[in-house]
Motif scaffolding. Sequence first.
Motif, PDB file in Angstrom:
ATOM      1  N   GLY A   1       0.803  -1.215   0.000  1.00 21.83           N
ATOM      2  CA  GLY A   1       0.000   0.000   0.000  1.00 21.83           C
ATOM      3  C   GLY A   1       0.831   1.257   0.000  1.00 21.83           C
ATOM      4  O   GLY A   1       0.539   2.213  -0.739  1.00 21.83           O
ATOM      5  N   ALA A   2       1.886   1.304   0.811  1.00 19.04           N
ATOM      6  CA  ALA A   2       2.692   2.520   0.933  1.00 19.04           C
ATOM      7  C   ALA A   2       3.450   2.827  -0.350  1.00 19.04           C
ATOM      8  O   ALA A   2       3.586   3.997  -0.738  1.00 19.04           O
ATOM      9  CB  ALA A   2       3.661   2.381   2.105  1.00 19.04           C
ATOM     10  N   SER A   3       3.947   1.800  -1.037  1.00 17.23           N
ATOM     11  CA  SER A   3       4.695   2.047  -2.275  1.00 17.23           C
ATOM     12  C   SER A   3       3.771   2.491  -3.400  1.00 17.23           C
ATOM     13  O   SER A   3       4.114   3.403  -4.174  1.00 17.23           O
ATOM     14  CB  SER A   3       5.488   0.801  -2.679  1.00 17.23           C
ATOM     15  OG  SER A   3       4.646  -0.330  -2.806  1.00 17.23           O
ATOM     16  N   ARG A   4       2.596   1.896  -3.504  1.00 18.77           N
ATOM     17  CA  ARG A   4       1.621   2.354  -4.508  1.00 18.77           C
ATOM     18  C   ARG A   4       1.163   3.778  -4.186  1.00 18.77           C
ATOM     19  O   ARG A   4       1.025   4.606  -5.083  1.00 18.77           O
ATOM     20  CB  ARG A   4       0.418   1.411  -4.555  1.00 18.77           C
ATOM     21  CG  ARG A   4       0.663   0.145  -5.369  1.00 18.77           C
ATOM     22  CD  ARG A   4      -0.635  -0.615  -5.603  1.00 18.77           C
ATOM     23  NE  ARG A   4      -0.432  -1.738  -6.513  1.00 18.77           N
ATOM     24  CZ  ARG A   4      -1.097  -1.916  -7.652  1.00 18.77           C
ATOM     25  NH1 ARG A   4      -1.992  -1.026  -8.027  1.00 18.77           N
ATOM     26  NH2 ARG A   4      -0.869  -2.966  -8.403  1.00 18.77           N
ATOM     27  N   TYR A   5       0.905   4.040  -2.906  1.00 17.28           N
ATOM     28  CA  TYR A   5       0.466   5.378  -2.518  1.00 17.28           C
ATOM     29  C   TYR A   5       1.539   6.415  -2.839  1.00 17.28           C
ATOM     30  O   TYR A   5       1.240   7.490  -3.382  1.00 17.28           O
ATOM     31  CB  TYR A   5       0.140   5.413  -1.022  1.00 17.28           C
ATOM     32  CG  TYR A   5      -0.269   6.786  -0.549  1.00 17.28           C
ATOM     33  CD1 TYR A   5      -1.587   7.207  -0.639  1.00 17.28           C
ATOM     34  CD2 TYR A   5       0.671   7.679  -0.039  1.00 17.28           C
ATOM     35  CE1 TYR A   5      -1.967   8.481  -0.237  1.00 17.28           C
ATOM     36  CE2 TYR A   5       0.308   8.954   0.367  1.00 17.28           C
ATOM     37  CZ  TYR A   5      -1.008   9.348   0.259  1.00 17.28           C
ATOM     38  OH  TYR A   5      -1.375  10.619   0.647  1.00 17.28           O
ATOM     39  N   ALA A   6       2.793   6.122  -2.514  1.00 12.09           N
ATOM     40  CA  ALA A   6       3.881   7.074  -2.734  1.00 12.09           C
ATOM     41  C   ALA A   6       4.011   7.444  -4.208  1.00 12.09           C
ATOM     42  O   ALA A   6       4.193   8.619  -4.554  1.00 12.09           O
ATOM     43  CB  ALA A   6       5.194   6.499  -2.218  1.00 12.09           C
ATOM     44  N   LEU A   7       3.909   6.460  -5.096  1.00 11.80           N
ATOM     45  CA  LEU A   7       4.025   6.727  -6.531  1.00 11.80           C
ATOM     46  C   LEU A   7       2.831   7.525  -7.045  1.00 11.80           C
ATOM     47  O   LEU A   7       2.996   8.539  -7.728  1.00 11.80           O
ATOM     48  CB  LEU A   7       4.147   5.416  -7.299  1.00 11.80           C
ATOM     49  CG  LEU A   7       5.468   4.658  -7.158  1.00 11.80           C
ATOM     50  CD1 LEU A   7       5.347   3.264  -7.771  1.00 11.80           C
ATOM     51  CD2 LEU A   7       6.609   5.429  -7.839  1.00 11.80           C
ATOM     52  N   ALA A   8       1.623   7.086  -6.724  1.00  8.42           N
ATOM     53  CA  ALA A   8       0.437   7.735  -7.274  1.00  8.42           C
ATOM     54  C   ALA A   8       0.202   9.115  -6.671  1.00  8.42           C
ATOM     55  O   ALA A   8      -0.315  10.016  -7.344  1.00  8.42           O
ATOM     56  CB  ALA A   8      -0.798   6.856  -7.045  1.00  8.42           C
ATOM     57  N   ASN A   9       0.588   9.305  -5.422  1.00  7.66           N
ATOM     58  CA  ASN A   9       0.402  10.606  -4.791  1.00  7.66           C
ATOM     59  C   ASN A   9       1.236  11.677  -5.486  1.00  7.66           C
ATOM     60  O   ASN A   9       0.848  12.847  -5.541  1.00  7.66           O
ATOM     61  CB  ASN A   9       0.763  10.526  -3.306  1.00  7.66           C
ATOM     62  CG  ASN A   9       0.373  11.758  -2.542  1.00  7.66           C
ATOM     63  OD1 ASN A   9      -0.693  12.334  -2.763  1.00  7.66           O
ATOM     64  ND2 ASN A   9       1.226  12.182  -1.626  1.00  7.66           N
ATOM     65  N   GLY A  10       2.400  11.287  -6.004  1.00  8.95           N
ATOM     66  CA  GLY A  10       3.185  12.200  -6.830  1.00  8.95           C
ATOM     67  C   GLY A  10       3.908  13.288  -6.067  1.00  8.95           C
ATOM     68  O   GLY A  10       4.278  14.313  -6.640  1.00  8.95           O
ATOM     69  N   ASN A  11       4.160  13.085  -4.775  1.00  6.39           N
ATOM     70  CA  ASN A  11       4.844  14.081  -3.953  1.00  6.39           C
ATOM     71  C   ASN A  11       6.146  13.470  -3.449  1.00  6.39           C
ATOM     72  O   ASN A  11       6.133  12.558  -2.622  1.00  6.39           O
ATOM     73  CB  ASN A  11       3.943  14.499  -2.785  1.00  6.39           C
ATOM     74  CG  ASN A  11       4.538  15.620  -1.957  1.00  6.39           C
ATOM     75  OD1 ASN A  11       5.678  15.540  -1.521  1.00  6.39           O
ATOM     76  ND2 ASN A  11       3.759  16.669  -1.731  1.00  6.39           N
ATOM     77  N   ILE A  12       7.267  13.988  -3.931  1.00  8.05           N
ATOM     78  CA  ILE A  12       8.552  13.376  -3.595  1.00  8.05           C
ATOM     79  C   ILE A  12       8.866  13.499  -2.114  1.00  8.05           C
ATOM     80  O   ILE A  12       9.485  12.609  -1.520  1.00  8.05           O
ATOM     81  CB  ILE A  12       9.690  13.965  -4.455  1.00  8.05           C
ATOM     82  CG1 ILE A  12      10.955  13.114  -4.304  1.00  8.05           C
ATOM     83  CG2 ILE A  12       9.922  15.433  -4.132  1.00  8.05           C
ATOM     84  CD1 ILE A  12      12.048  13.471  -5.285  1.00  8.05           C
ATOM     85  N   ASP A  13       8.422  14.585  -1.473  1.00  5.89           N
ATOM     86  CA  ASP A  13       8.683  14.738  -0.041  1.00  5.89           C
ATOM     87  C   ASP A  13       7.933  13.679   0.763  1.00  5.89           C
ATOM     88  O   ASP A  13       8.483  13.103   1.710  1.00  5.89           O
ATOM     89  CB  ASP A  13       8.278  16.138   0.423  1.00  5.89           C
ATOM     90  CG  ASP A  13       9.156  17.221  -0.189  1.00  5.89           C
ATOM     91  OD1 ASP A  13      10.353  16.948  -0.410  1.00  5.89           O
ATOM     92  OD2 ASP A  13       8.653  18.327  -0.455  1.00  5.89           O
ATOM     93  N   SER A  14       6.671  13.429   0.413  1.00  3.74           N
ATOM     94  CA  SER A  14       5.917  12.373   1.085  1.00  3.74           C
ATOM     95  C   SER A  14       6.561  11.014   0.846  1.00  3.74           C
ATOM     96  O   SER A  14       6.635  10.173   1.751  1.00  3.74           O
ATOM     97  CB  SER A  14       4.462  12.363   0.594  1.00  3.74           C
ATOM     98  OG  SER A  14       3.802  13.564   0.925  1.00  3.74           O
ATOM     99  N   ALA A  15       7.035  10.796  -0.375  1.00  3.38           N
ATOM    100  CA  ALA A  15       7.672   9.520  -0.700  1.00  3.38           C
ATOM    101  C   ALA A  15       8.935   9.311   0.133  1.00  3.38           C
ATOM    102  O   ALA A  15       9.216   8.191   0.579  1.00  3.38           O
ATOM    103  CB  ALA A  15       8.001   9.476  -2.192  1.00  3.38           C
ATOM    104  N   ARG A  16       9.699  10.380   0.349  1.00  2.00           N
ATOM    105  CA  ARG A  16      10.907  10.259   1.180  1.00  2.00           C
ATOM    106  C   ARG A  16      10.550   9.879   2.613  1.00  2.00           C
ATOM    107  O   ARG A  16      11.272   9.118   3.262  1.00  2.00           O
ATOM    108  CB  ARG A  16      11.679  11.585   1.159  1.00  2.00           C
ATOM    109  CG  ARG A  16      12.380  11.871  -0.174  1.00  2.00           C
ATOM    110  CD  ARG A  16      13.301  13.068  -0.050  1.00  2.00           C
ATOM    111  NE  ARG A  16      14.029  13.302  -1.300  1.00  2.00           N
ATOM    112  CZ  ARG A  16      13.889  14.383  -2.049  1.00  2.00           C
ATOM    113  NH1 ARG A  16      13.043  15.356  -1.676  1.00  2.00           N
ATOM    114  NH2 ARG A  16      14.579  14.527  -3.162  1.00  2.00           N
ATOM    115  N   VAL A  17       9.435  10.418   3.107  1.00  2.00           N
ATOM    116  CA  VAL A  17       8.983  10.071   4.457  1.00  2.00           C
ATOM    117  C   VAL A  17       8.592   8.594   4.527  1.00  2.00           C
ATOM    118  O   VAL A  17       8.873   7.905   5.517  1.00  2.00           O
ATOM    119  CB  VAL A  17       7.796  10.969   4.865  1.00  2.00           C
ATOM    120  CG1 VAL A  17       7.160  10.476   6.155  1.00  2.00           C
ATOM    121  CG2 VAL A  17       8.245  12.417   5.016  1.00  2.00           C
ATOM    122  N   LEU A  18       7.960   8.105   3.471  1.00  2.00           N
ATOM    123  CA  LEU A  18       7.466   6.730   3.462  1.00  2.00           C
ATOM    124  C   LEU A  18       8.557   5.700   3.186  1.00  2.00           C
ATOM    125  O   LEU A  18       8.402   4.528   3.547  1.00  2.00           O
ATOM    126  CB  LEU A  18       6.355   6.588   2.414  1.00  2.00           C
ATOM    127  CG  LEU A  18       5.063   7.362   2.674  1.00  2.00           C
ATOM    128  CD1 LEU A  18       4.123   7.255   1.480  1.00  2.00           C
ATOM    129  CD2 LEU A  18       4.369   6.853   3.928  1.00  2.00           C
TER     130      LEU A  18
END
Length: 688
Positions: free
Chosen positions: A384-401
């Motif tokens: 869930g977190a990896s799909r969310y990080a990609l689709a959300n499209g926010n690199i800062d959120s992805a770094r947190v995750l």
Amino acid sequence: MKGKLKILRIGLILSILMTIWNLVNAQQLNLPVQNDRWKISKEGGILWEIKDRLSHSDHIEMSGQRVSLWLQYEVDKEKKLHLKRTVVFPGFRMKPNDTHSSLMQVIKDEELPQVFIDGKPMKTELFNGRQLPGFSEKVTAIRLDGKMEIYSKLGEKGEVSLKRTLFPSVDQAMAIEKLVFVNEGKKALKISMDHQIRNIQVAPSRSHLQTHHLILKSAGGDRQTVEPGDSITFSITYQAVDKPSSILDVEVLAEEQARYSRVQEISGKLQLITPDPVLNTAFTFAKLRATESVFKTKGGLMHGPGGLSYYAAIWANDQAEYVNPFFAFLGDEMGNKSAMNAYRMFAAYMNPEYKPIPSSIIAEGEGFWNGAGDRGDQAMIAYGASRYALANGNIDSARVLWPLIEWCLEYCRRKLNAEGVVASQSDELEGRFPAGTANLSTSCLYYDALLSAEKLSRLLGKSSGLADGYGLQAKALRLAINRYFSANIDGFETYRYYKENTVLRSWICMPLTVGILERKSGTIKALFSPKLFTQDGLLTQAGDKTFWDRSTLYALRGILEAGDTETAMHYLRYYSRRRLLGEHVPYPVEAFPEGGQRHLSAESGLYCRVFTEGLFGIRPIGFDRFNCTPRLPEGWNEMALRNIHSFGNVFDLEISRSGHNRLKIKVRKGGKVKQYLLKNGATALVKV
């Protein structure tokens, strides 16, 4: 005039032909013929016009940030209404402070203040063995559209109409019931409601940390003369407070407008546009249920399943796996904040020893539950977190995750058994059905997470060796899944759910949802065989009576992703009509017989993903791009998703036919249009 009549005749003929076509297909596919109780309302939502087929009862849940309102309603053979209201306050905790310890109160009709019309009570009771004369009520219709509206006629000649409206407050610990009486007779009437303020003080020995009060308070009860054609409005609020001095004086119209605005806000985003109004409407309802169930807690915004049991708590399956990836497409601020908060809460349990993260974080974040052991939770979270990080499209959120994703992937790698699949103590059914020592679901989720992590690690500038490693692990795991789980079960070339499994299980659909299609033909046949498919969807296990909508929704998405569009659409149309317009409406449900088909909220997120990931074939592969493999059903020339908030952008995605066996994809953003042409069944790389 002749032209209008001709159009009406053509429309009637087409409607009859469509009905016949649906009946024929239902018989061919062994689907029961449906007899709708509800219809799609011209005013929005769905409407039950009460005429026959009585008595009938149902229940529905609606939620705000600090309250959930569960309504059980029945219309008996005399068209009398029986309504039970249960209010739940997740932020008011009870002892012991565990998963199920939200303040909860049931309010029945007989506990409400009495209404009098020309001196006659609406609610009549026996007095010394004699029925007192009253103003009889007959229910005529019920409408659902983010609120419950109940329409009645009062009196022998129906000279008074009543509209009850029930809904949760958007941001207060309060539910509201509004009653509007209209004098439709020829003479003036005196209408009044007894004033009532009732304080239920919860025993301090039962309350967690502080004393709780549940307040029932009426307003607008003064006796008034209502002239013909005029109306009068009363209201009752159900509030939770820590001290009586905190009771709110409520502006009911403002609260109702706030609820309407919130429903419209959710409805306006990620709109499904197809030629099928049932699918469009069911999608709109599912968006609401999935998104409204976000609660303000001490631990921040927490999405909760609901169902009179699950509040102020998150799960690795319901939140991390099911609904959070949907929020990455919807763009609702509260939904996205709850998703990030859920992953943050799980990340707090990472440890260097790689002991499992708890299955559930409970009590506003103050505790946890892991009563079923490792259910494959780390695979659920990584997926869930990896799909969310990609689709959300926010690199800062992805770094947190990323640290959470990386930790969960390493945990799963360490759990690979000698045959190369992931071992776990149970699965998301928590021991209700056997899952062996390694189950198909956990390994498929881990496989999908590896695919996403390979893309995500490159985008975050991680070493190429790490990304390459994830890719190689995914290839090895795919081979291991096919070796370990492939089997002939009940004559179908499909999968066994675990090594010792000898009967069909609904979760054999999981490989289809992650692109493992080697045994898709036998798997699809098995899923829709009479051994598994029932009028309410997939049985958990052949020969049993238990069904869970979550596996049915995964199966529908997986079959669309596998390219068997027409088979999937027949069952999707059937399922959607049953859930939206049938006997238990208007949302996907959890399970039966357990839970009595509660409207748990994450299942509605899974319903929406049948369309975003299945029908439209969106697979996130970057912060601003996705693979798109659209499945345009026969008989449709076009379909669209509008106002998508994903991949760091807001855009529309339109699919249409372009000649024989070809499709056209249009991406509309900020007045500009990008077009992609592809063969039917092919995949386009779409850059937003």
